[in-house]
Structures are given as C-alpha cells and as structure tokens.
Write a protein that holds these residues in place. Sequence first.
Motif, PDB file in Angstrom:
ATOM      1  N   HIS A  26      34.662  23.724  45.707  1.00  9.77           N
ATOM      2  CA  HIS A  26      35.829  23.758  46.579  1.00  9.77           C
ATOM      3  C   HIS A  26      36.210  25.192  46.944  1.00  9.77           C
ATOM      4  O   HIS A  26      36.507  25.494  48.107  1.00  9.77           O
ATOM      5  CB  HIS A  26      37.009  23.055  45.896  1.00  9.77           C
ATOM      6  N   GLU A  27      36.179  26.071  45.973  1.00  8.87           N
ATOM      7  CA  GLU A  27      36.496  27.477  46.244  1.00  8.87           C
ATOM      8  C   GLU A  27      35.464  28.101  47.181  1.00  8.87           C
ATOM      9  O   GLU A  27      35.811  28.892  48.071  1.00  8.87           O
ATOM     10  CB  GLU A  27      36.563  28.253  44.925  1.00  8.87           C
ATOM     11  N   LEU A  28      34.216  27.747  46.997  1.00  9.50           N
ATOM     12  CA  LEU A  28      33.164  28.244  47.885  1.00  9.50           C
ATOM     13  C   LEU A  28      33.380  27.729  49.298  1.00  9.50           C
ATOM     14  O   LEU A  28      33.231  28.475  50.273  1.00  9.50           O
ATOM     15  CB  LEU A  28      31.788  27.815  47.362  1.00  9.50           C
ATOM     16  N   TYR A  29      33.770  26.465  49.427  1.00  8.93           N
ATOM     17  CA  TYR A  29      34.027  25.905  50.759  1.00  8.93           C
ATOM     18  C   TYR A  29      35.157  26.659  51.457  1.00  8.93           C
ATOM     19  O   TYR A  29      35.061  26.994  52.644  1.00  8.93           O
ATOM     20  CB  TYR A  29      34.376  24.420  50.655  1.00  8.93           C
ATOM     21  N   LEU A  30      36.224  26.932  50.720  1.00  5.35           N
ATOM     22  CA  LEU A  30      37.351  27.647  51.315  1.00  5.35           C
ATOM     23  C   LEU A  30      36.944  29.056  51.746  1.00  5.35           C
ATOM     24  O   LEU A  30      37.372  29.538  52.804  1.00  5.35           O
ATOM     25  CB  LEU A  30      38.522  27.711  50.338  1.00  5.35           C
ATOM     26  N   LYS A  31      36.111  29.712  50.960  1.00 10.06           N
ATOM     27  CA  LYS A  31      35.613  31.038  51.334  1.00 10.06           C
ATOM     28  C   LYS A  31      34.748  30.954  52.597  1.00 10.06           C
ATOM     29  O   LYS A  31      34.814  31.815  53.481  1.00 10.06           O
ATOM     30  CB  LYS A  31      34.821  31.664  50.180  1.00 10.06           C
ATOM     31  N   ALA A  32      33.932  29.904  52.666  1.00 14.20           N
ATOM     32  CA  ALA A  32      33.099  29.706  53.857  1.00 14.20           C
ATOM     33  C   ALA A  32      33.968  29.429  55.082  1.00 14.20           C
ATOM     34  O   ALA A  32      33.691  29.922  56.184  1.00 14.20           O
ATOM     35  CB  ALA A  32      32.123  28.557  53.623  1.00 14.20           C
ATOM     36  N   THR A  38      37.772  21.979  62.939  1.00  9.36           N
ATOM     37  CA  THR A  38      38.063  20.599  63.339  1.00  9.36           C
ATOM     38  C   THR A  38      37.514  19.614  62.317  1.00  9.36           C
ATOM     39  O   THR A  38      38.187  18.634  61.960  1.00  9.36           O
ATOM     40  CB  THR A  38      37.458  20.312  64.729  1.00  9.36           C
ATOM     41  N   ASN A  39      36.300  19.866  61.853  1.00 11.07           N
ATOM     42  CA  ASN A  39      35.700  18.993  60.844  1.00 11.07           C
ATOM     43  C   ASN A  39      36.547  18.969  59.574  1.00 11.07           C
ATOM     44  O   ASN A  39      36.751  17.914  58.965  1.00 11.07           O
ATOM     45  CB  ASN A  39      34.287  19.469  60.498  1.00 11.07           C
ATOM     46  N   THR A  40      37.035  20.134  59.185  1.00 11.38           N
ATOM     47  CA  THR A  40      37.863  20.236  57.980  1.00 11.38           C
ATOM     48  C   THR A  40      39.175  19.492  58.179  1.00 11.38           C
ATOM     49  O   THR A  40      39.678  18.834  57.263  1.00 11.38           O
ATOM     50  CB  THR A  40      38.137  21.704  57.640  1.00 11.38           C
ATOM     51  N   ALA A  41      39.742  19.594  59.375  1.00 11.84           N
ATOM     52  CA  ALA A  41      40.986  18.884  59.670  1.00 11.84           C
ATOM     53  C   ALA A  41      40.811  17.386  59.482  1.00 11.84           C
ATOM     54  O   ALA A  41      41.696  16.700  58.959  1.00 11.84           O
ATOM     55  CB  ALA A  41      41.438  19.188  61.102  1.00 11.84           C
ATOM     56  N   ALA A  42      39.663  16.868  59.900  1.00 11.82           N
ATOM     57  CA  ALA A  42      39.418  15.428  59.798  1.00 11.82           C
ATOM     58  C   ALA A  42      39.027  14.998  58.388  1.00 11.82           C
ATOM     59  O   ALA A  42      39.478  13.961  57.899  1.00 11.82           O
ATOM     60  CB  ALA A  42      38.320  15.023  60.784  1.00 11.82           C
ATOM     61  N   GLU A  43      38.201  15.819  57.719  1.00  9.94           N
ATOM     62  CA  GLU A  43      37.655  15.396  56.433  1.00  9.94           C
ATOM     63  C   GLU A  43      38.554  15.731  55.238  1.00  9.94           C
ATOM     64  O   GLU A  43      38.742  14.908  54.342  1.00  9.94           O
ATOM     65  CB  GLU A  43      36.281  16.043  56.198  1.00  9.94           C
ATOM     66  N   LEU A  44      39.129  16.924  55.214  1.00  6.62           N
ATOM     67  CA  LEU A  44      39.826  17.385  54.015  1.00  6.62           C
ATOM     68  C   LEU A  44      41.337  17.548  54.152  1.00  6.62           C
ATOM     69  O   LEU A  44      42.074  17.317  53.194  1.00  6.62           O
ATOM     70  CB  LEU A  44      39.238  18.733  53.556  1.00  6.62           C
ATOM     71  N   ALA A  45      41.786  17.990  55.329  1.00 10.46           N
ATOM     72  CA  ALA A  45      43.195  18.363  55.470  1.00 10.46           C
ATOM     73  C   ALA A  45      44.191  17.276  55.061  1.00 10.46           C
ATOM     74  O   ALA A  45      45.233  17.598  54.477  1.00 10.46           O
ATOM     75  CB  ALA A  45      43.478  18.828  56.899  1.00 10.46           C
ATOM     76  N   PRO A  46      43.926  15.987  55.318  1.00 11.44           N
ATOM     77  CA  PRO A  46      44.924  14.974  54.943  1.00 11.44           C
ATOM     78  C   PRO A  46      45.237  14.919  53.451  1.00 11.44           C
ATOM     79  O   PRO A  46      46.313  14.453  53.069  1.00 11.44           O
ATOM     80  CB  PRO A  46      44.280  13.667  55.428  1.00 11.44           C
ATOM     81  N   HIS A  47      44.309  15.383  52.592  1.00  9.37           N
ATOM     82  CA  HIS A  47      44.546  15.287  51.145  1.00  9.37           C
ATOM     83  C   HIS A  47      44.263  16.585  50.391  1.00  9.37           C
ATOM     84  O   HIS A  47      44.253  16.591  49.159  1.00  9.37           O
ATOM     85  CB  HIS A  47      43.690  14.158  50.550  1.00  9.37           C
ATOM     86  N   ASP A  48      44.036  17.679  51.123  1.00 13.51           N
ATOM     87  CA  ASP A  48      43.685  18.951  50.493  1.00 13.51           C
ATOM     88  C   ASP A  48      44.601  20.043  51.062  1.00 13.51           C
ATOM     89  O   ASP A  48      44.345  20.577  52.138  1.00 13.51           O
ATOM     90  CB  ASP A  48      42.218  19.267  50.792  1.00 13.51           C
ATOM     91  N   ALA A  68      45.096  23.187  50.417  1.00 13.41           N
ATOM     92  CA  ALA A  68      44.500  24.508  50.681  1.00 13.41           C
ATOM     93  C   ALA A  68      43.687  24.483  51.970  1.00 13.41           C
ATOM     94  O   ALA A  68      43.761  25.416  52.786  1.00 13.41           O
ATOM     95  CB  ALA A  68      43.616  24.931  49.510  1.00 13.41           C
ATOM     96  N   ALA A  69      42.935  23.422  52.175  1.00 12.79           N
ATOM     97  CA  ALA A  69      42.169  23.292  53.414  1.00 12.79           C
ATOM     98  C   ALA A  69      43.105  23.087  54.604  1.00 12.79           C
ATOM     99  O   ALA A  69      42.908  23.672  55.674  1.00 12.79           O
ATOM    100  CB  ALA A  69      41.185  22.126  53.306  1.00 12.79           C
ATOM    101  N   ALA A  70      44.136  22.266  54.415  1.00 12.21           N
ATOM    102  CA  ALA A  70      45.093  22.004  55.495  1.00 12.21           C
ATOM    103  C   ALA A  70      45.777  23.286  55.941  1.00 12.21           C
ATOM    104  O   ALA A  70      46.002  23.499  57.139  1.00 12.21           O
ATOM    105  CB  ALA A  70      46.134  20.988  55.032  1.00 12.21           C
ATOM    106  N   ARG A  71      46.106  24.148  54.982  1.00 13.04           N
ATOM    107  CA  ARG A  71      46.774  25.408  55.335  1.00 13.04           C
ATOM    108  C   ARG A  71      45.864  26.292  56.173  1.00 13.04           C
ATOM    109  O   ARG A  71      46.307  26.925  57.130  1.00 13.04           O
ATOM    110  CB  ARG A  71      47.207  26.138  54.055  1.00 13.04           C
ATOM    111  N   ARG A  72      44.598  26.322  55.835  1.00 14.78           N
ATOM    112  CA  ARG A  72      43.653  27.145  56.607  1.00 14.78           C
ATOM    113  C   ARG A  72      43.478  26.594  58.020  1.00 14.78           C
ATOM    114  O   ARG A  72      43.372  27.354  58.979  1.00 14.78           O
ATOM    115  CB  ARG A  72      42.314  27.225  55.876  1.00 14.78           C
ATOM    116  N   VAL A  73      43.432  25.284  58.138  1.00 12.41           N
ATOM    117  CA  VAL A  73      43.352  24.668  59.470  1.00 12.41           C
ATOM    118  C   VAL A  73      44.589  25.039  60.282  1.00 12.41           C
ATOM    119  O   VAL A  73      44.484  25.448  61.447  1.00 12.41           O
ATOM    120  CB  VAL A  73      43.218  23.133  59.355  1.00 12.41           C
TER     121      VAL A  73
END
Length: 199
Positions: free
Chosen positions: A52-58, A108-118, A120-125
């Motif tokens: 997860h941390e690697l994904y956020l860095k990417a 956009t992919n992150t918004a659809a896949e992770l943002a609803p329940h993540d 940290a990802a939602a904030r980056r989006v």
Amino acid sequence: MARTKEFDPDTALQSALELFWRRGYEATSVADLVEHLGIGRASIYATFGNKHELYLKALDRYAEERDPLLLSELSGPGPALPAVRAVVRRFAAEATSAPDRSNGCLITNTAAELAPHDPAAARRVEISWEHFETLLQSSLARARAQGELPEDRDPRALARMLLVLMQGVRIVGKTSGDPARVRDATEQALTLLDRGTNA
C-alpha cells in the motif's frame, strides 16, 4: 557499515508505477512486484514499505510527472482559451488513441478502485483534482478578463465541468471501441466556452 543497495530505488519505483497502472492495485500482488521489479521482497519492504505504501509513492510519482505539463500548457502567455481547449482535446485524443490508453489514468483508476474505502488514496485523488481544477479555473478567469469568454460565464463552474468531463473521458476511452463517442462529447462540452452559447 550499511550495505549499498543493489538496485536503483528510483527505477524500481517507476517500474512499480507502470505495473500498478497496467494491472490496478488489487490485481497486483507482492509476488508480482518482486518479479516485475527484479528485487527481493525484503528489499521492497525496506525501501518502500508495504504494498500500500509503495502504491501511494507510485501515485505521487504519477502526479509529479504530469502536473508540470498541465501547468506549462495552461499558464503560458497570450490567449488563455485556446490553451484550455488544447488540453481538453489532448485528454480526449490520448484517451482514444494513445498506445497505453487501456491503462486509463492512474488517478482516475485510483478514484474508482481505492478512494471509496482508502482515505490516503482518496486524499491524493482529491489533491490532484483540486490542482487541475485550480489550473483550469485560473485559465478561464484569465480568458474572461481578456475578453475571450463572456462576462456571464463562471470560471469555477466551467473548470469543474471540464474536470468531470475529462475524468469521464479517461474511463470511456479506456473501455469503448468507438473513439467518436469521446470526441463528440468533448466537442459538445467545449461549445460551452463559445461566445455565442448561453451558459
């Protein structure tokens, strides 16, 4: 004395970005990352943290690579409206014809896949969208001040409309076999910037 890393972290991060972008977060396992990056699991954890941390860095790297281009395109001297139109049309063209179009946009992919329940990802989006919206709004406000856009147009509302359009364009372009669908929608939306069209 600490051992020198046997790989380049910057190159490894770029490779991870490309794998996540192509496959998504959930479909990419740590074993996939080990194979794709060519480094051991322990080295991945020691350098980047967990998956997860690697994904956020990417995701951060992805935004860092694209933000300067948008800033350059939308903040140049001269008329502002042609620059806005060019950016919107570039998004549409990339969504339907770029070699990696099936990857879509990682934000956009992150918004659809992770943002609803993540969170940290939602904030980056949200940060990415806020940045893009601000650039568009600034350009549209400049266009209105320079007489390119009628006084009754709301730069903020137009910027938000274009942001939502371009996110949709990324999704439709990724999955649709009909480029005209994206092209026609884009050109229709751009008529809202014409002087003769009521907002």
